[in-house]
Design a protein around this motif. Structure first.
Motif, PDB file in Angstrom:
ATOM      1  N   LEU A 184       0.864  -1.184   0.000  1.00 39.19           N
ATOM      2  CA  LEU A 184       0.000   0.000   0.000  1.00 39.19           C
ATOM      3  C   LEU A 184       0.899   1.231   0.000  1.00 39.19           C
ATOM      4  O   LEU A 184       1.692   1.415   0.916  1.00 39.19           O
ATOM      5  N   ASP A 185       0.778   2.048  -1.035  1.00 34.29           N
ATOM      6  CA  ASP A 185       1.606   3.245  -1.161  1.00 34.29           C
ATOM      7  C   ASP A 185       0.785   4.454  -0.752  1.00 34.29           C
ATOM      8  O   ASP A 185      -0.154   4.856  -1.445  1.00 34.29           O
ATOM      9  N   THR A 186       1.142   5.050   0.392  1.00 39.70           N
ATOM     10  CA  THR A 186       0.396   6.215   0.894  1.00 39.70           C
ATOM     11  C   THR A 186       0.919   7.521   0.308  1.00 39.70           C
ATOM     12  O   THR A 186       0.352   8.577   0.549  1.00 39.70           O
ATOM     13  N   GLY A 187       1.989   7.447  -0.441  1.00 33.86           N
ATOM     14  CA  GLY A 187       2.641   8.643  -0.953  1.00 33.86           C
ATOM     15  C   GLY A 187       3.824   9.022  -0.095  1.00 33.86           C
ATOM     16  O   GLY A 187       4.901   9.322  -0.610  1.00 33.86           O
ATOM     17  N   ALA A 188       3.632   8.996   1.234  1.00 35.56           N
ATOM     18  CA  ALA A 188       4.727   9.323   2.150  1.00 35.56           C
ATOM     19  C   ALA A 188       5.538   8.085   2.520  1.00 35.56           C
ATOM     20  O   ALA A 188       6.715   8.176   2.846  1.00 35.56           O
ATOM     21  N   ARG A 189       4.906   6.930   2.469  1.00 43.71           N
ATOM     22  CA  ARG A 189       5.595   5.689   2.823  1.00 43.71           C
ATOM     23  C   ARG A 189       4.881   4.515   2.169  1.00 43.71           C
ATOM     24  O   ARG A 189       3.763   4.644   1.650  1.00 43.71           O
ATOM     25  N   LYS A 190       5.531   3.363   2.207  1.00 42.06           N
ATOM     26  CA  LYS A 190       4.952   2.132   1.681  1.00 42.06           C
ATOM     27  C   LYS A 190       4.809   1.143   2.834  1.00 42.06           C
ATOM     28  O   LYS A 190       5.759   0.920   3.584  1.00 42.06           O
ATOM     29  N   ILE A 191       3.608   0.554   2.963  1.00 39.11           N
ATOM     30  CA  ILE A 191       3.383  -0.385   4.053  1.00 39.11           C
ATOM     31  C   ILE A 191       2.786  -1.682   3.522  1.00 39.11           C
ATOM     32  O   ILE A 191       2.161  -1.713   2.455  1.00 39.11           O
ATOM     33  N   VAL A 192       2.997  -2.762   4.267  1.00 39.42           N
ATOM     34  CA  VAL A 192       2.337  -4.039   4.029  1.00 39.42           C
ATOM     35  C   VAL A 192       1.738  -4.487   5.359  1.00 39.42           C
ATOM     36  O   VAL A 192       2.157  -4.037   6.425  1.00 39.42           O
ATOM     37  N   TYR A 193       0.750  -5.372   5.292  1.00 40.45           N
ATOM     38  CA  TYR A 193       0.169  -5.934   6.507  1.00 40.45           C
ATOM     39  C   TYR A 193       0.701  -7.345   6.697  1.00 40.45           C
ATOM     40  O   TYR A 193       0.527  -8.215   5.844  1.00 40.45           O
ATOM     41  N   LEU A 194       1.368  -7.515   7.820  1.00 40.24           N
ATOM     42  CA  LEU A 194       2.010  -8.770   8.158  1.00 40.24           C
ATOM     43  C   LEU A 194       1.024  -9.631   8.938  1.00 40.24           C
ATOM     44  O   LEU A 194       0.440  -9.185   9.922  1.00 40.24           O
ATOM     45  N   ALA A 195       0.804 -10.876   8.478  1.00 40.07           N
ATOM     46  CA  ALA A 195      -0.082 -11.801   9.170  1.00 40.07           C
ATOM     47  C   ALA A 195       0.700 -12.506  10.272  1.00 40.07           C
ATOM     48  O   ALA A 195       1.666 -13.221  10.008  1.00 40.07           O
ATOM     49  N   LYS A 196       0.259 -12.288  11.524  1.00 37.50           N
ATOM     50  CA  LYS A 196       0.938 -12.875  12.672  1.00 37.50           C
ATOM     51  C   LYS A 196       0.043 -13.905  13.348  1.00 37.50           C
ATOM     52  O   LYS A 196      -1.057 -14.207  12.867  1.00 37.50           O
ATOM     53  N   GLU A 197       0.514 -14.450  14.490  1.00 39.39           N
ATOM     54  CA  GLU A 197      -0.256 -15.461  15.201  1.00 39.39           C
ATOM     55  C   GLU A 197      -1.518 -14.855  15.807  1.00 39.39           C
ATOM     56  O   GLU A 197      -1.610 -13.648  16.016  1.00 39.39           O
ATOM     57  N   ASP A 198      -2.479 -15.725  16.103  1.00 39.50           N
ATOM     58  CA  ASP A 198      -3.730 -15.336  16.775  1.00 39.50           C
ATOM     59  C   ASP A 198      -4.510 -14.306  15.981  1.00 39.50           C
ATOM     60  O   ASP A 198      -5.158 -13.411  16.554  1.00 39.50           O
ATOM     61  N   ASP A 199      -4.468 -14.419  14.653  1.00 43.26           N
ATOM     62  CA  ASP A 199      -5.257 -13.549  13.769  1.00 43.26           C
ATOM     63  C   ASP A 199      -4.940 -12.063  13.941  1.00 43.26           C
ATOM     64  O   ASP A 199      -5.801 -11.207  13.732  1.00 43.26           O
TER      65      ASP A 199
END
Length: 343
Positions: A281-296
């Motif tokens: 996801l490119d917000t313009g100021a930074r790029k982020i991803v959503y990391l899938a971790k334990e326990d949803d």
């Protein structure tokens, strides 16, 4: 009998009042205790519709809604990410993929034209002539003559460098002792020179020796192969591009000077740690991803990315091999994260 009932009711009310008073006192003490002081400290106030808009003091938004206080104790929750049950993830279409090393390659599509460069041809002739003069004046009894000849040779060499030739190519030119006539006219050679436009944002990918394929409008479907042999040292300030010279195989002598071509340059990036393009996801100021971790749990992670190739981004920082990232439904995850003030 009635009097006795009234007394009982009054005693019950007094008991509840005393119990309530004691509870409120204990609650106030717990709230104001040192260990809870920080948790109840207001860090800032955020817009109820857009959590990224904040204020250091209470205020209302354009619709008259109060800004929501964000407390010190919520920091850990924000850093941990958001909880989203497996059922909800399935409902909004969340899909995941693994971050792993992949062989990445990309193609640069650009344009060019068959060389018509009499200036370079003349510069080569000047260099060869200066080289002959240096040889002829080596045994001169006048030191000034020899020095002047050497000075002219150095000047001719610098001119060739400015026109895009490398020192190795200049040395090869001196050994052959013959200028490249196919720089300005169709010759009997089985190769043609093509000048290809490389834009500034792609310059870091282009190196000498990279394969290139060109196709001329005059011969649709017919492809000519070759390789990049030189890159001009000066950028065009108006077009923000640089010219790369490619030597193209042309046994049939079909490519004519000034003929326009479409070019395809194949760049092998090698094995790189890669994340799917859809995960970013490119917000313009930074790029982020959503990391899938334990326990949803889903954690927003800022990443530093390199080149994009074949549906993947090169990962420079922020992720490790084996991490699971959200590749579908991440816009909805991001929206919920913002609404909960998790970012």
């Amino acid at each position: 009998m009635k009097k006795k009932n009234v007394v009982i009711v009054i005693l019950i009310i007094l008991g509840l009042a005393i119990a309530g008073f004691i509870f409120l006192r204990l609650f106030a003490r717990a709230v104001t205790s040192p260990e809870n002081a920080d948790k109840n400290k207001v860090l800032y106030y955020r817009n109820p519709m857009n959590p990224e808009v904040t204020s250091p003091v209470p205020m209302k938004d354009s619709m008259g809604m109060d800004y929501v206080p964000v407390y010190e104790g919520e920091r850990a929750t924000r850093e941990a990410g958001i909880y989203m049950s497996a059922e909800k993830q399935q409902m909004i279409g969340v899909k995941k993929d693994k971050v792993e090393k992949r062989d990445l390659a990309l193609e640069i599509l650009t344009v060019g034209k068959v060389a018509y460069d009499p200036d370079l041809y003349v510069a080569q002739e000047e260099y060869l002539q200066a080289l002959k003069t240096v040889e002829a004046t080596k045994k001169s009894i006048l030191p000034s003559v020899s020095e002047q000849s050497q000075s002219l040779l150095e000047a001719a060499e610098k001119k060739l460098i400015l026109l895009g030739m490398t020192k190795d190519q200049i040395e090869e030119l001196g050994k052959k002792g013959k200028s490249q006539e196919n720089l300005y006219l169709a010759s009997g050679e089985n190769t043609a020179w093509v000048y290809i436009t490389i834009y500034e944002y792609e310059m870091g990918l282009i190196k000498e020796g990279i394969p290139v394929e060109v196709e001329a409008v005059a011969y649709p479907g017919l492809k000519f192969s070759g390789k990049i042999t030189a890159i001009m040292p000066v950028l065009n300030a108006e077009t923000r591009s640089v010219q790369a010279r490619a030597e193209i195989e042309d046994a049939g002598h079909k490519l004519k000077p000034e003929m326009f071509v479409n070019a395809k340059i194949k760049v092998d990036l090698g094995e790189k740690l890669a994340v799917p393009e859809n995960a970013v996801l490119d917000t313009g100021a930074r790029k982020i991803v959503y990391l899938a971790k334990e326990d949803d749990m889903l954690e927003a992670r800022e990443v530093v990315l390199g080149q994009k190739a074949a549906g993947f981004y090169e990962v420079l920082d922020g992720l490790r091999e084996g991490d699971m990232v959200v590749t579908s439904g991440n816009f909805l995850v991001d929206s919920e994260s913002k609404l909960k003030g998790a970012m």
